[in-house]
Design a protein around this motif. Sequence first.
Motif, PDB file in Angstrom:
ATOM      1  N   SER A  45      38.955  38.491  41.329  1.00 53.58           N
ATOM      2  CA  SER A  45      37.900  37.682  40.735  1.00 53.58           C
ATOM      3  C   SER A  45      36.633  37.732  41.582  1.00 53.58           C
ATOM      4  O   SER A  45      36.689  37.713  42.813  1.00 53.58           O
ATOM      5  N   ASP A  46      35.505  37.810  40.902  1.00 54.27           N
ATOM      6  CA  ASP A  46      34.203  37.836  41.548  1.00 54.27           C
ATOM      7  C   ASP A  46      33.436  36.597  41.100  1.00 54.27           C
ATOM      8  O   ASP A  46      33.232  36.388  39.897  1.00 54.27           O
ATOM      9  N   LYS A  47      32.998  35.786  42.031  1.00 51.82           N
ATOM     10  CA  LYS A  47      32.318  34.536  41.697  1.00 51.82           C
ATOM     11  C   LYS A  47      31.018  34.760  40.936  1.00 51.82           C
ATOM     12  O   LYS A  47      30.509  33.846  40.280  1.00 51.82           O
ATOM     13  N   GLY A  48      30.479  35.952  41.003  1.00 53.34           N
ATOM     14  CA  GLY A  48      29.231  36.246  40.311  1.00 53.34           C
ATOM     15  C   GLY A  48      29.416  36.814  38.909  1.00 53.34           C
ATOM     16  O   GLY A  48      28.436  37.070  38.212  1.00 53.34           O
ATOM     17  N   ARG A  49      30.670  37.017  38.495  1.00 53.61           N
ATOM     18  CA  ARG A  49      30.945  37.607  37.185  1.00 53.61           C
ATOM     19  C   ARG A  49      31.372  36.525  36.193  1.00 53.61           C
ATOM     20  O   ARG A  49      31.647  35.381  36.572  1.00 53.61           O
ATOM     21  N   ILE A  80      51.464  30.666  33.675  1.00 53.61           N
ATOM     22  CA  ILE A  80      50.818  31.910  34.108  1.00 53.61           C
ATOM     23  C   ILE A  80      49.381  31.968  33.582  1.00 53.61           C
ATOM     24  O   ILE A  80      48.448  32.299  34.307  1.00 53.61           O
ATOM     25  N   HIS A  81      49.227  31.641  32.297  1.00 48.19           N
ATOM     26  CA  HIS A  81      47.898  31.628  31.675  1.00 48.19           C
ATOM     27  C   HIS A  81      46.971  30.670  32.428  1.00 48.19           C
ATOM     28  O   HIS A  81      45.834  31.031  32.783  1.00 48.19           O
ATOM     29  N   ASP A  82      47.453  29.457  32.668  1.00 43.39           N
ATOM     30  CA  ASP A  82      46.657  28.445  33.362  1.00 43.39           C
ATOM     31  C   ASP A  82      46.243  28.924  34.753  1.00 43.39           C
ATOM     32  O   ASP A  82      45.082  28.767  35.159  1.00 43.39           O
ATOM     33  N   CYS A  83      47.171  29.525  35.466  1.00 43.19           N
ATOM     34  CA  CYS A  83      46.895  30.028  36.814  1.00 43.19           C
ATOM     35  C   CYS A  83      45.821  31.109  36.783  1.00 43.19           C
ATOM     36  O   CYS A  83      44.877  31.082  37.584  1.00 43.19           O
ATOM     37  N   LEU A  84      45.918  32.040  35.840  1.00 39.04           N
ATOM     38  CA  LEU A  84      44.997  33.168  35.803  1.00 39.04           C
ATOM     39  C   LEU A  84      43.592  32.778  35.345  1.00 39.04           C
ATOM     40  O   LEU A  84      42.596  33.263  35.894  1.00 39.04           O
ATOM     41  N   VAL A  85      43.499  31.906  34.345  1.00 41.40           N
ATOM     42  CA  VAL A  85      42.153  31.538  33.877  1.00 41.40           C
ATOM     43  C   VAL A  85      41.425  30.688  34.922  1.00 41.40           C
ATOM     44  O   VAL A  85      40.196  30.687  34.980  1.00 41.40           O
ATOM     45  N   ARG A  86      42.192  29.990  35.752  1.00 38.40           N
ATOM     46  CA  ARG A  86      41.573  29.251  36.853  1.00 38.40           C
ATOM     47  C   ARG A  86      41.175  30.203  37.979  1.00 38.40           C
ATOM     48  O   ARG A  86      40.134  30.026  38.616  1.00 38.40           O
ATOM     49  N   GLU A  87      42.021  31.197  38.235  1.00 38.41           N
ATOM     50  CA  GLU A  87      41.729  32.174  39.282  1.00 38.41           C
ATOM     51  C   GLU A  87      40.491  32.983  38.941  1.00 38.41           C
ATOM     52  O   GLU A  87      39.634  33.236  39.790  1.00 38.41           O
ATOM     53  N   TYR A  88      40.387  33.406  37.674  1.00 37.94           N
ATOM     54  CA  TYR A  88      39.256  34.229  37.232  1.00 37.94           C
ATOM     55  C   TYR A  88      38.192  33.361  36.562  1.00 37.94           C
ATOM     56  O   TYR A  88      37.705  33.669  35.480  1.00 37.94           O
ATOM     57  N   ARG A  89      37.818  32.295  37.238  1.00 38.97           N
ATOM     58  CA  ARG A  89      36.798  31.409  36.675  1.00 38.97           C
ATOM     59  C   ARG A  89      35.401  31.992  36.827  1.00 38.97           C
ATOM     60  O   ARG A  89      34.485  31.638  36.080  1.00 38.97           O
ATOM     61  N   GLY A  90      35.202  32.900  37.790  1.00 32.10           N
ATOM     62  CA  GLY A  90      33.898  33.522  37.963  1.00 32.10           C
ATOM     63  C   GLY A  90      32.811  32.488  38.165  1.00 32.10           C
ATOM     64  O   GLY A  90      32.905  31.630  39.037  1.00 32.10           O
ATOM     65  N   ILE A  91      31.789  32.534  37.313  1.00 32.75           N
ATOM     66  CA  ILE A  91      30.670  31.608  37.445  1.00 32.75           C
ATOM     67  C   ILE A  91      30.970  30.236  36.841  1.00 32.75           C
ATOM     68  O   ILE A  91      30.177  29.304  37.001  1.00 32.75           O
ATOM     69  N   GLU A  92      32.096  30.111  36.109  1.00 31.87           N
ATOM     70  CA  GLU A  92      32.447  28.828  35.513  1.00 31.87           C
ATOM     71  C   GLU A  92      32.936  27.870  36.588  1.00 31.87           C
ATOM     72  O   GLU A  92      33.381  28.274  37.661  1.00 31.87           O
ATOM     73  N   ARG A  93      32.914  26.581  36.299  1.00 31.97           N
ATOM     74  CA  ARG A  93      33.279  25.577  37.296  1.00 31.97           C
ATOM     75  C   ARG A  93      34.782  25.521  37.569  1.00 31.97           C
ATOM     76  O   ARG A  93      35.206  25.420  38.706  1.00 31.97           O
ATOM     77  N   GLU A  94      35.587  25.575  36.497  1.00 28.39           N
ATOM     78  CA  GLU A  94      37.026  25.365  36.671  1.00 28.39           C
ATOM     79  C   GLU A  94      37.890  26.530  36.186  1.00 28.39           C
ATOM     80  O   GLU A  94      38.916  26.835  36.783  1.00 28.39           O
ATOM     81  N   ALA A  95      37.499  27.157  35.091  1.00 32.98           N
ATOM     82  CA  ALA A  95      38.298  28.245  34.515  1.00 32.98           C
ATOM     83  C   ALA A  95      37.415  29.071  33.599  1.00 32.98           C
ATOM     84  O   ALA A  95      36.399  28.588  33.087  1.00 32.98           O
TER      85      ALA A  95
END
Length: 226
Positions: free
Chosen positions: A39-43, A87-102
């Motif tokens: 995950s990239d915080k800028g994406r 698994i879904h919850d874990c991944l969408v939170r991990e790949y939150r990118g520029i979003e705050r939570e997911a």
Amino acid sequence: SGAFFEAEALNNMEDDVTHPIKQSEVNTFNGVVRVYKLSDKGRRYAGFTDPSDGVGDPFVTRIGDVITGEIVCSATGKEKADRVAEIHDCLVREYRGIEREACFNSFEYNGSAGGVFAQKLVELKTPNQAPRYKTDGSIDFEKRGQTVSGEHKEKQMGELAYAIAKRKIINHDKEFIIQALLVQRNRDKPAMNVKLPFDWVMATMGWWNLVKKIPTCEYGITTIDI
């Protein structure tokens, strides 16, 4: 009759098939999750899951960059619906990118597995879920999960076919290509043999549809007493 998706484009997609990277940042749930890029915080990302009951077809989750069209993380396996939700919850939170939570995320609300999956996401308080986009073009902001059938499914399949032909999706998973090549054309409509699995195609179709509907920022509903 014939192939629904452009075969040449799918065959060219083979150049992007690769092994997951070696990493320790993202939980792979004992090899269920495949990470191609961290995950990239800028994406900005979107995530979609086609859940399963752990008995028949496996579940498939796709997490992708909404700008480049690259699927950066996938997950698959014969797991129970509540486990798939974790698994879904874990991944969408991990790949939150520029979003705050997911990242912006959703799933296919398909029968009993979809119901169990949806309830587990409620318990997990999975953030930034997309509202339900109805077949008539309206939006149900009170419901989560996407119902895919009939003309709605045909339209989304057509949009996925366009995306494949124009190389708008960068896919690293061999299974998607294999399944996509099996989708046949009945005049101008997709035809899929009910005896064959198409979970990768359905998950990718759901993800691409989500990408096109992603809001410019996180949405929310606030009730104000006047």
